[in-house]
Design a protein around this motif. Structure first.
Motif, PDB file in Angstrom:
ATOM      1  N   VAL A 149       1.977  -2.948  -3.889  1.00 59.21           N
ATOM      2  CA  VAL A 149       3.043  -2.352  -4.694  1.00 59.21           C
ATOM      3  C   VAL A 149       3.612  -3.371  -5.688  1.00 59.21           C
ATOM      4  O   VAL A 149       3.757  -3.082  -6.879  1.00 59.21           O
ATOM      5  CB  VAL A 149       4.160  -1.795  -3.783  1.00 59.21           C
ATOM      6  N   VAL A 150       3.926  -4.567  -5.194  1.00 57.19           N
ATOM      7  CA  VAL A 150       4.527  -5.602  -6.050  1.00 57.19           C
ATOM      8  C   VAL A 150       3.554  -6.010  -7.161  1.00 57.19           C
ATOM      9  O   VAL A 150       3.958  -6.166  -8.325  1.00 57.19           O
ATOM     10  CB  VAL A 150       4.936  -6.836  -5.213  1.00 57.19           C
ATOM     11  N   SER A 151       2.273  -6.175  -6.817  1.00 54.46           N
ATOM     12  CA  SER A 151       1.288  -6.577  -7.831  1.00 54.46           C
ATOM     13  C   SER A 151       1.100  -5.480  -8.877  1.00 54.46           C
ATOM     14  O   SER A 151       0.957  -5.773 -10.069  1.00 54.46           O
ATOM     15  CB  SER A 151      -0.057  -6.911  -7.171  1.00 54.46           C
ATOM     16  N   ASN A 152       1.106  -4.217  -8.446  1.00 56.53           N
ATOM     17  CA  ASN A 152       0.977  -3.099  -9.387  1.00 56.53           C
ATOM     18  C   ASN A 152       2.143  -3.042 -10.362  1.00 56.53           C
ATOM     19  O   ASN A 152       1.966  -2.843 -11.562  1.00 56.53           O
ATOM     20  CB  ASN A 152       0.901  -1.773  -8.614  1.00 56.53           C
ATOM     21  N   ILE A 153       3.342  -3.200  -9.817  1.00 54.62           N
ATOM     22  CA  ILE A 153       4.544  -3.146 -10.655  1.00 54.62           C
ATOM     23  C   ILE A 153       4.560  -4.293 -11.654  1.00 54.62           C
ATOM     24  O   ILE A 153       4.844  -4.100 -12.843  1.00 54.62           O
ATOM     25  CB  ILE A 153       5.820  -3.147  -9.783  1.00 54.62           C
ATOM     26  N   SER A 154       4.238  -5.505 -11.173  1.00 57.88           N
ATOM     27  CA  SER A 154       4.222  -6.666 -12.075  1.00 57.88           C
ATOM     28  C   SER A 154       3.162  -6.492 -13.157  1.00 57.88           C
ATOM     29  O   SER A 154       3.383  -6.835 -14.327  1.00 57.88           O
ATOM     30  CB  SER A 154       3.970  -7.952 -11.287  1.00 57.88           C
ATOM     31  N   GLU A 155       2.021  -5.936 -12.774  1.00 54.59           N
ATOM     32  CA  GLU A 155       0.935  -5.695 -13.734  1.00 54.59           C
ATOM     33  C   GLU A 155       1.378  -4.739 -14.839  1.00 54.59           C
ATOM     34  O   GLU A 155       1.124  -4.971 -16.028  1.00 54.59           O
ATOM     35  CB  GLU A 155      -0.264  -5.109 -12.979  1.00 54.59           C
ATOM     36  N   GLN A 156       2.068  -3.661 -14.438  1.00 52.51           N
ATOM     37  CA  GLN A 156       2.525  -2.670 -15.414  1.00 52.51           C
ATOM     38  C   GLN A 156       3.602  -3.242 -16.340  1.00 52.51           C
ATOM     39  O   GLN A 156       3.606  -2.959 -17.536  1.00 52.51           O
ATOM     40  CB  GLN A 156       3.075  -1.433 -14.683  1.00 52.51           C
TER      41      GLN A 156
END
Length: 432
Positions: A149-156
């Motif tokens: 979740v954290v990696s997805n959010i940071s990526e976006q």
């Protein structure tokens, strides 16, 4: 304990998925307002190619790793380190293929020379996407959803910032450079995702010689699961790859310009489909959390538990998907206006909406098939649907213009959903 872990994992993924989807929607809003309808239409012409090579670069490794890690019978560190060299070799081959076919693909097949550099831009993204997906697969197998979740959010967030800061400057020079930039910045966002995922790896982890040297059995186990899984996704990606080609081909045969239908295709793929796929983050979250739970239960022959979780996942997916789709069908102009500052495509939402009410069953059903070692049926079902869809698409567009495309989308949803449902029911009856 398992029930609580499944529930917690699902909730985390739903919350994270909601945030990611909101950010994704914001990104799409920014994209449409920065590059306009023409830019989005060009981007959507290239995106099926991007999607195909992303599927090839991942090769089903994330799902295979997730399943093997959840079984807890392998050296997990060696699983990851054994497959990374193979992944890099595959990506090098794919990059060379793209560089060779890009001119022919853009000019002869997509019938638009402007697609050349956006297609070449795909090459810099593939290795980073492949590596991040492998690491995510490990965390999924461990049912640790927060890193994902954290990696997805940071990526976006990184991606949106780059679009805002860089793409307008590219657009000043040319639309081609701006669309190439939209694809190329995925490299930086994927790199940021990898760095975030590394932060969640425990500091106490120490690698020894056994972990580093590739294990043939581990590699075989990964490919045994990955190939059938990729087969299903690959068929879908190939069908998607031919989509813009089959849409423009009837107009070339009739000797008519395809400009108008390319624009309508861009509206459907750029505005309509993202809205109708909005509930997808809920169903994907449920499915992702479901895979390790059912895989573990099936390995222990707890078939009644597998059936119970399958029913729950399908019911939850429908309870979320149907109401959201219903509201989109009632207020299509309002949603399009609020999100994209346009009303173009509202009639398409009304036509496709009823079919999407059952579309949301596909993700949990596919997850169950993967968990009970029946990934081959995903490939078979997708193959059947893509063949039928491609025939309907070509003939439909030839005789009915853009509405033939809508008919092809609807047929594809019905075929895949009912075939998946049939295979899951039959499989669970046999083993019960």
């Amino acid at each position: 304990m398992k029930k609580e872990k499944f529930l917690i994992s699902t909730i985390i993924l739903i919350i994270g998925g909601a945030l990611t989807k909101i950010l994704g929607m914001l990104i799409r809003i920014v994209m449409t307002r920065v590059v306009g309808t023409e830019g989005i239409s060009l981007y959507m012409l290239v995106f099926p190619t991007f999607s195909l090579f992303m599927t090839l670069s991942q090769l089903g490794f994330p799902i295979a790793i997730s399943k093997l890690v959840s079984d807890d019978t392998h050296n997990n560190r060696n699983l990851i380190l054994s497959i990374i060299p193979f992944s890099l070799m595959i990506n090098i081959i794919l990059i060379l293929i793209i560089l060779i076919i890009a001119p022919t693909l853009s000019i002869k097949l997509l019938n638009d020379y402007r697609c050349l550099y956006p297609i070449i831009a795909i090459t810099i993204v593939l290795p980073f996407d492949s590596l991040s997906s492998i690491i995510r697969g490990y965390f999924f197998g461990k049912q640790k959803m927060i890193p994902h979740v954290v990696s997805n959010i940071s990526e976006q967030i990184i991606r949106m910032i780059l679009i805002i800061l860089i793409i307008p400057k590219f657009l000043e020079k040319s639309l081609i450079l701006a669309v190439s930039g939209l694809i190329g910045i995925n490299m930086i966002s994927e790199l940021s995702s990898i760095l975030v995922l590394f932060l969640f790896i425990p500091n106490k982890v120490k690698l020894n010689k056994k972990d580093i040297i590739p294990d043939k059995e581990n590699v075989k186990d990964i490919f045994r699961i990955a190939i059938p899984t990729t087969g299903g996704r690959l068929i879908g990606s190939i069908g998607y790859f031919f989509e813009p080609i089959l849409i423009t081909l009837p107009f070339i045969i009739k000797g008519m310009p395809s400009t108008s239908i390319v624009k309508e295709y861009g509206i459907i793929e750029g505005y309509v489909m993202p809205l109708l796929l909005l509930p997808g983050f809920f169903t994907n979250a449920i499915s992702s959390a479901l895979l390790p739970v059912i895989s573990n239960a099936f390995a222990k022959n707890k078939i009644n538990y597998v059936i119970k979780k399958t029913k729950q996942a399908c019911i939850y997916s429908l309870l979320i998907g149907i109401p959201i789709t219903f509201f989109l069908m009632i207020f299509p102009k309002e949603f399009l206006n609020i999100i994209y500052n346009t009303k173009e495509g509202y009639n398409y939402i009304k036509i496709l909406g009823p079919f999407f009410m059952i579309y949301y069953l596909q993700a949990p059903l596919a997850s169950v098939l993967q968990s009970i070692n029946l990934s081959k049926y995903i490939m078979i079902d997708n193959t059947i649907s893509i063949i039928v869809r491609s025939i309907i698409l070509f003939l439909g567009v030839y005789f009915m213009d853009i509405y033939g495309f809508l008919f092809a989308i609807s047929a594809n949803i019905l075929i895949v959903t009912f075939l998946h449902l049939k295979h899951v029911k039959n499989a669970l009856k046999r083993v019960k």
